[in-house]
Design a protein around this motif. Structure first.
Motif, PDB file in Angstrom:
ATOM      1  N   VAL A 126      50.225  82.506  14.483  1.00 63.60           N
ATOM      2  CA  VAL A 126      50.990  83.544  14.509  1.00 63.60           C
ATOM      3  C   VAL A 126      52.733  83.381  14.303  1.00 63.60           C
ATOM      4  O   VAL A 126      52.952  82.437  14.800  1.00 63.60           O
ATOM      5  CB  VAL A 126      51.512  83.798  16.049  1.00 63.60           C
ATOM      6  N   CYS A 127      53.710  83.979  13.830  1.00 64.98           N
ATOM      7  CA  CYS A 127      54.751  83.359  13.367  1.00 64.98           C
ATOM      8  C   CYS A 127      55.517  83.112  14.566  1.00 64.98           C
ATOM      9  O   CYS A 127      56.143  84.664  15.594  1.00 64.98           O
ATOM     10  CB  CYS A 127      55.550  84.730  12.348  1.00 64.98           C
ATOM     11  N   GLN A 128      56.497  82.007  14.932  1.00 68.01           N
ATOM     12  CA  GLN A 128      57.545  82.087  16.902  1.00 68.01           C
ATOM     13  C   GLN A 128      58.434  82.557  16.026  1.00 68.01           C
ATOM     14  O   GLN A 128      59.303  82.779  17.381  1.00 68.01           O
ATOM     15  CB  GLN A 128      57.350  80.561  16.292  1.00 68.01           C
ATOM     16  N   ARG A 129      58.931  83.770  14.720  1.00 66.81           N
ATOM     17  CA  ARG A 129      60.192  84.043  15.306  1.00 66.81           C
ATOM     18  C   ARG A 129      60.084  85.501  14.963  1.00 66.81           C
ATOM     19  O   ARG A 129      61.171  86.442  15.690  1.00 66.81           O
ATOM     20  CB  ARG A 129      60.967  83.834  13.524  1.00 66.81           C
ATOM     21  N   CYS A 130      58.681  86.655  14.441  1.00 66.45           N
ATOM     22  CA  CYS A 130      58.893  87.621  14.926  1.00 66.45           C
ATOM     23  C   CYS A 130      57.644  88.090  15.335  1.00 66.45           C
ATOM     24  O   CYS A 130      56.666  88.905  15.967  1.00 66.45           O
ATOM     25  CB  CYS A 130      59.025  88.303  13.260  1.00 66.45           C
ATOM     26  N   LEU A 131      56.315  87.159  15.594  1.00 67.54           N
ATOM     27  CA  LEU A 131      54.898  86.961  16.572  1.00 67.54           C
ATOM     28  C   LEU A 131      54.178  87.359  16.061  1.00 67.54           C
ATOM     29  O   LEU A 131      53.291  88.209  16.227  1.00 67.54           O
ATOM     30  CB  LEU A 131      55.299  88.094  17.735  1.00 67.54           C
ATOM     31  N   LYS A 163      56.594  79.623  11.101  1.00 71.23           N
ATOM     32  CA  LYS A 163      57.155  80.770  10.336  1.00 71.23           C
ATOM     33  C   LYS A 163      56.803  81.094   9.146  1.00 71.23           C
ATOM     34  O   LYS A 163      56.863  80.274   7.993  1.00 71.23           O
ATOM     35  CB  LYS A 163      58.533  80.082  10.327  1.00 71.23           C
ATOM     36  N   HIS A 164      57.157  82.669   8.981  1.00 71.05           N
ATOM     37  CA  HIS A 164      57.803  83.299   7.635  1.00 71.05           C
ATOM     38  C   HIS A 164      58.596  82.687   7.341  1.00 71.05           C
ATOM     39  O   HIS A 164      59.505  82.148   7.510  1.00 71.05           O
ATOM     40  CB  HIS A 164      57.836  84.623   7.836  1.00 71.05           C
ATOM     41  N   PRO A 165      58.711  82.760   5.515  1.00 68.11           N
ATOM     42  CA  PRO A 165      59.754  82.281   4.689  1.00 68.11           C
ATOM     43  C   PRO A 165      61.072  83.186   5.300  1.00 68.11           C
ATOM     44  O   PRO A 165      60.683  84.175   5.599  1.00 68.11           O
ATOM     45  CB  PRO A 165      59.998  82.409   3.048  1.00 68.11           C
ATOM     46  N   VAL A 194      61.545  87.215   5.389  1.00 70.40           N
ATOM     47  CA  VAL A 194      61.020  87.794   5.483  1.00 70.40           C
ATOM     48  C   VAL A 194      60.404  88.752   6.950  1.00 70.40           C
ATOM     49  O   VAL A 194      59.798  89.624   7.275  1.00 70.40           O
ATOM     50  CB  VAL A 194      59.335  87.016   5.399  1.00 70.40           C
ATOM     51  N   CYS A 195      60.546  87.589   7.900  1.00 69.09           N
ATOM     52  CA  CYS A 195      60.823  88.645   9.201  1.00 69.09           C
ATOM     53  C   CYS A 195      61.547  89.867   9.066  1.00 69.09           C
ATOM     54  O   CYS A 195      61.205  90.672  10.534  1.00 69.09           O
ATOM     55  CB  CYS A 195      60.986  87.373  10.572  1.00 69.09           C
ATOM     56  N   GLU A 196      62.517  89.680   8.798  1.00 70.37           N
ATOM     57  CA  GLU A 196      63.473  91.083   8.640  1.00 70.37           C
ATOM     58  C   GLU A 196      62.503  91.494   8.078  1.00 70.37           C
ATOM     59  O   GLU A 196      63.358  92.572   8.509  1.00 70.37           O
ATOM     60  CB  GLU A 196      64.874  90.234   8.367  1.00 70.37           C
TER      61      GLU A 196
HETATM   62 ZN   LIG Z   1      57.572  85.771  10.680  1.00 71.46          ZN
END
Ligand SMILES: [Zn+2]
Length: 193
Positions: free
Chosen positions: A88-93, A153-155, A158-160
């Motif tokens: 799970v990406c901790q920036r965008c979940l 985290k995604h690179p 990528v989350c945005e």
């Molecule tokens: Zn992400």
């Protein structure tokens, strides 16, 4: 001189059951390789967001003996890992794919005391206590856990892009209806910058 020349080399089982107990006190060298799916690694699986095809870890291991000038030949173990998992990406979940490629070398010692007293000559070489029923699978799993990022985290960017692309077209379950192609994601990054 490498003692492997006079010691039998035993092929390790690539099956999960055969990796739980390996006699590292027997005077023999081991060699083996295999693939472990996420389901074979319960502690690693706890952190997985999803399991997609291809997720899992290739491992390759060998033990060998080297003469030491002052004492008994010392036993070493090389372990190579390569694989991927979704965390799970901790920036965008959202789920993000994490790849690892790791290479470790361990010095096998006879007791916990010896492990504590092990000289720190080289960060890359860690002591492990050998036993007659050594848990190779557990060691592989430990090393995978140590290799995974603490905060996955995604690179960058990528989350945005996910948020911009998927934010408006989530269905009622919160699951994006379709995946955008990478070119649209790029376009969105440009639009938002
Ligand atoms: Zn992400």
């Amino acid at each position: 001189m490498n003692r492997n020349q006079v010691l039998p080399q035993v092929e390790l089982s690539s099956h999960v059951a055969g990796l739980h107990k390996v006699d590292l006190c027997a005077h023999q060298a081991y060699k083996g390789r295999g693939f472990l799916g996420i389901q074979d690694l319960p502690r690693v699986a706890e952190g997985a967001s999803t399991v997609e095809s291809g997720d899992g870890f290739y491992w390759q291991l060998e033990t060998y003996f080297e003469d030491s000038p002052s004492s008994e030949p010392r036993q070493f173990m090389n372990l190579e890992l390569q694989g991927q998992i979704h965390l799970v990406c901790q920036r965008c979940l959202r789920g993000c794919s994490i790849e690892i490629v790791e290479s470790r070398c361990f010095a096998l010692v006879g007791s916990e005391g010896e492990a504590d007293a092990f000289p720190i000559e080289d960060d890359q070489q860690e002591p492990l206590v050998a036993s007659q029923h050594f848990d190779v699978l557990g060691t592989i799993e430990d090393e995978i856990l140590l290799s995974l990022p603490l905060i996955p985290k995604h690179p960058e960017g990528v989350c945005e892009a996910h948020a911009a692309t998927f934010g408006s077209d989530l269905d009622k379950s919160g699951v994006p209806e379709n995946r955008e192609n990478p070119f649209n994601i790029l376009k969105n990054i440009k639009k938002n910058s």
